[in-house]
Design an enzyme around this catalytic site. Structure first.
Site, PDB file in Angstrom:
ATOM      1  N   SER A 263      -2.697   5.637  12.654  1.00 23.46           N
ATOM      2  CA  SER A 263      -1.451   5.519  12.058  1.00 23.46           C
ATOM      3  C   SER A 263      -1.096   3.971  11.604  1.00 23.46           C
ATOM      4  O   SER A 263      -1.591   3.144  12.185  1.00 23.46           O
ATOM      5  CB  SER A 263      -0.692   6.175  13.328  1.00 23.46           C
ATOM      6  OG  SER A 263      -0.455   5.008  14.150  1.00 23.46           O
ATOM      7  N   ASP A 264       0.015   4.416  10.770  1.00 27.71           N
ATOM      8  CA  ASP A 264       0.765   2.919  10.706  1.00 27.71           C
ATOM      9  C   ASP A 264       1.674   2.674  11.794  1.00 27.71           C
ATOM     10  O   ASP A 264       1.873   3.808  12.196  1.00 27.71           O
ATOM     11  CB  ASP A 264       1.560   2.880   9.167  1.00 27.71           C
ATOM     12  CG  ASP A 264       1.643   1.563   8.697  1.00 27.71           C
ATOM     13  OD1 ASP A 264       1.562   0.699   9.313  1.00 27.71           O
ATOM     14  OD2 ASP A 264       2.052   1.380   7.295  1.00 27.71           O
ATOM     15  N   TRP A 265       2.077   1.358  12.029  1.00 27.19           N
ATOM     16  CA  TRP A 265       2.748   1.161  13.318  1.00 27.19           C
ATOM     17  C   TRP A 265       4.012   1.766  13.197  1.00 27.19           C
ATOM     18  O   TRP A 265       4.965   1.552  12.234  1.00 27.19           O
ATOM     19  CB  TRP A 265       3.025  -0.359  13.261  1.00 27.19           C
ATOM     20  CG  TRP A 265       1.562  -0.878  13.996  1.00 27.19           C
ATOM     21  CD1 TRP A 265       1.746  -1.913  15.023  1.00 27.19           C
ATOM     22  CD2 TRP A 265       0.251  -0.890  13.879  1.00 27.19           C
ATOM     23  NE1 TRP A 265       0.368  -2.296  15.473  1.00 27.19           N
ATOM     24  CE2 TRP A 265      -0.383  -1.701  14.585  1.00 27.19           C
ATOM     25  CE3 TRP A 265      -0.490   0.007  12.770  1.00 27.19           C
ATOM     26  CZ2 TRP A 265      -1.880  -1.836  14.616  1.00 27.19           C
ATOM     27  CZ3 TRP A 265      -1.766  -0.235  12.777  1.00 27.19           C
ATOM     28  CH2 TRP A 265      -2.610  -0.944  13.738  1.00 27.19           C
TER      29      TRP A 265
END
Length: 737
Positions: A263-265
């Protein structure tokens, strides 16, 4: 206490191995990868499996200490290895041995149109990541350049899917030779920063498959990337970090991706969707992806305690978890636990010079009337260097690509070194960006002392220009918010901080004016008719100033070409002309469909400020006639085109020869032409070379949204070869039976 206990367990485990009590296959590096994965998986408890699916710190996830399986450590890229931050904060941890080499922004790499430069970039940054013991590099980015207002365009590889697809593959391959996974981002349709956290992208299937997915597909199927990062935005009303269609249907089922989806942060929003829709590892939840943070919340992540509870209650099936863990173990065995993993190197002269070579090949000479450049020191004795960007540090700021660098050569420093005593250099600031007191995650924002008003700075610059034989104005954008920066889009196509007015005044004060733009985006140029020379210099990294100086003085002949179109007006860009960007805050519709960049300019018969593929040289090249080895082909055949290129000037130089294909009649609307090949060749004065391009039916096909598949229709096609998308040198018709 926890660290000591884990260390003790590891000692017991190793002791048991030495005593012959256990013989784990997963530690045997000679065993096939999948056997090792299955053996390790079979020894893990349910809580250990779940723990591997989410972060334990800002940039790491846990291994299994009991089994000797190491942690995963990621690092922001893709332009350099980010400084160490505190365990649960964004800010610099204060280490003294983590200052990296900054490589040019990916727009500059794309502008080289050189696969060898992409491989050199990947090799060099991969070595830096490996030395720092990172096993996942969060990059490269291959989102398509849809609008020049996108604040993150500088991290991507331009507007054309073929160019981005070709350039990303060597980068990934060379990074991964170092035992470091390339994590390609942001999958998919992350083409604006405005409302990025929730905006739902509405795009037709043809545009999705023909424009926005190809670079990711090439990264997976040709580059063999070991990791991919989901995007913040939504598609089909599901966030891309847990999107069934993108992650399950396309990525894992159609493309057979066997790596890890990260996932992106802050990109995860739901436990059930994260479990079911293809996400493997969750990072940065309850942050804004840059600075905001709820501290030490890792056990509460969507794939942490809530996931374990869903498994224990029978709500979720363990085979889905096992698939996630298999992928994570595969990543670990390919990186940290890989046999013969090299040691890497960090902050070296070799890497700095690699970055300089890439920067030199990517710098684009946009205009050069009356051969103002390179600098002629027989007539130029006094040079006025004007502009904040001549001295401003560009490796910090901009969001996740912000770096703590070993050093950074400014354009002024590069010129001073290169010119020496050949000419006197006068410097004037000319303009200044707003002062910032906030702290950048990588360190303090550079402060440039300004004790004058905008009008006073402008007048000082004009007076300096009047004293010189040549004026070099360094302007463009920077890494401040609403410029080239993550999290915010630009608010205008115009240059900021009053630069347009200043350039116009400088042109009146001294007609011998070259404008050097430092940016990752196209800008408007209302002053273009009065400025004889324009250079697009990008963000060049550690050696930026030396690379720029080498181009301006003629030590290096410019050879870069634009990876995206410069429109005259914002209204000439399809995303703005068709009324799609930036959406209504909830949805954004890609009304232009396939017609992105030069495809839209061709369709509307627009003359861009500078076209896709444009770039000049200090020498000249002639193109011969196209020939083909056949005029009629069948679907299982290939066709080879040949063309002779000659250096007709007085300097050695490189030319980028571009091949476009035009479908003369199709059942569905198609762009007038599309890039399907390119080669960069180096020729001495008078030297000529015959280039060959071989294509097959893949270069002729299009995506049929009714049949939901790629098709090739028989009929007449045209091959066009030229020096840019508008500078076509010759064309030839052929037929597909």
């Amino acid at each position: 206490m926890k660290i000591k206990f884990c260390f003790f367990l590891n000692l017991l485990f190793l002791h048991s191995i030495l005593c012959g009590q256990v013989q784990p296959i997963y530690l045997d590096q000679d065993k096939p990868l999948e056997e090792r994965v299955e053996d390790a998986l079979s020894r893990m408890t349910l809580p250990e499996k779940v723990a591997m699916c989410h972060a334990q710190s800002k940039f790491s996830s846990p291994g299994v200490p009991r089994l000797g399986i190491p942690e995963i450590w990621t690092s922001d890229g893709p332009h350099g290895i980010r400084a160490e931050v505190f365990w649960d904060e964004w800010y610099n941890a204060g280490w003294t041995n983590d200052s990296c080499i900054a490589f040019p922004a990916l727009t500059c790499l794309a502008a080289t149109w050189n696969l060898e430069m992409s491989a050199l970039y990947g090799k060099s940054i991969g070595e830096e990541a490996r030395y720092r013991n990172k096993n996942v590099l969060l990059g490269p980015g291959v989102n398509i350049y849809r609008t020049p207002l996108n604040g993150r365009n500088f991290e991507y590889m331009g507007e054309d899917p073929y160019l981005a697809s070709a350039m990303v593959v060597p980068y990934i391959q060379e990074v991964q030779k170092n035992g470091v996974a390339a994590c390609v981002k942001h999958f998919a349709l992350n083409n604006q920063e405005k409302d990025r956290g929730h905006i739902n992208v509405q795009v037709d299937d043809r545009a999705l498959h023909e424009i926005y997915l190809p670079p990711f597909k090439a990264a997976i199927q040709k580059g063999k990337a070991w990791a991919i990062m989901g995007a913040y935005n939504q598609y089909k009303n599901q966030h891309c970090c847990h999107n069934q269609y993108l992650l399950k249907d396309i990525l894992k089922e159609k493309w057979l991706f066997d790596g890890v989806v990260i996932s992106d942060w802050g990109g995860v929003h739901d436990t059930h969707q994260a479990i079911e829709n293809g996400l493997d590892m969750e990072f940065g939840t309850w942050t804004d992806g840059m600075q905001e943070n709820i501290k030490n919340a890792y056990d509460l992540y969507y794939l942490a305690r809530p996931y374990l509870q869903a498994l224990q209650s029978g709500e979720s099936k363990e085979e889905i978890l096992n698939d996630k863990v298999r992928r994570i173990l595969r990543l670990i065995f390919r990186t940290t636990m890989a046999p013969n993993r090299p040691w890497g190197s960090f902050g070296t002269t070799e890497h700095a010079q690699a970055g300089r070579q890439i920067a030199e090949e990517g710098i684009v000479l946009l205009k050069n009337d009356n051969s103002l450049l390179p600098i002629d020191f027989s007539t130029v004795r006094k040079i006025a260097v004007i502009g904040e960007n001549a001295i401003k540090q560009m490796t910090i700021g901009g969001g996740s690509s912000s770096l703590k660098v070993k050093y950074e050569i400014s354009p002024l420093q590069g010129l001073q070194k290169q010119i020496g005593n050949q000419a006197e250099i006068l410097y004037s600031l000319g303009y200044a960006s707003p002062q910032k007191s906030s702290k950048d995650p990588m360190g303090e924002i550079q402060q440039i002392g300004v004790h004058a008003s905008r009008e006073e700075l402008r007048q000082q610059a004009i007076e300096t220009a009047q004293k010189a034989d040549l004026v070099l104005f360094f302007g463009g954008l920077n890494k401040n918010s609403f410029q080239d920066s993550e999290g915010r889009d630009r608010q205008s196509l115009s240059l900021p901080y009053g630069q347009d007015t200043l350039i116009a005044e400088l042109a009146k004060a001294n007609p011998h004016l070259a404008v050097i733009l430092i940016s990752g985006n196209a800008v408007a140029m209302p002053w273009i008719e009065t400025v004889p020379a324009i250079v697009q210099a990008w963000y060049g990294g550690t050696e930026a100033g030396n690379a720029i100086a080498a181009i301006l003085t003629g030590e290096v002949n410019p050879s870069g070409k634009l990876p995206f179109t410069f429109p005259v007006r914002l209204e000439d860009n399809a995303a703005h002309a068709c009324g799609g960007y930036p959406g209504d805050g909830k949805n954004v519709e890609y009304k232009e469909s396939l017609f992105v960049g030069y495809r839209y300019a061709d369709k509307q018969k627009l003359s861009p400020l500078f076209p896709f593929g444009h770039g000049l040289s200090y020498t000249t090249f002639s193109y011969g006639k196209i020939t083909a080895d056949k005029k009629i082909i069948r679907p299982d055949e290939k066709i080879t085109f040949s063309i002779q290129i000659k250096n007709t000037g007085l300097r050695a130089g490189s030319e980028i020869v571009q091949l476009y294909i035009s479908d003369k009649k199709s059942s569905l609307p198609r762009p007038i032409k599309e890039l399907k090949g390119f080669q960069k060749i180096y020729l001495q004065p008078g030297e000529e070379q015959i280039l060959q391009f071989t294509i097959d039916k893949e270069a002729l096909c299009f995506y049929d949204d009714i049949q939901q598949k790629w098709i090739t229709e028989p009929g007449k096609f045209e091959v066009l070869i030229g020096a840019s998308s508008t500078n076509i040198k010759d064309r030839l018709t052929f037929e597909l039976k």
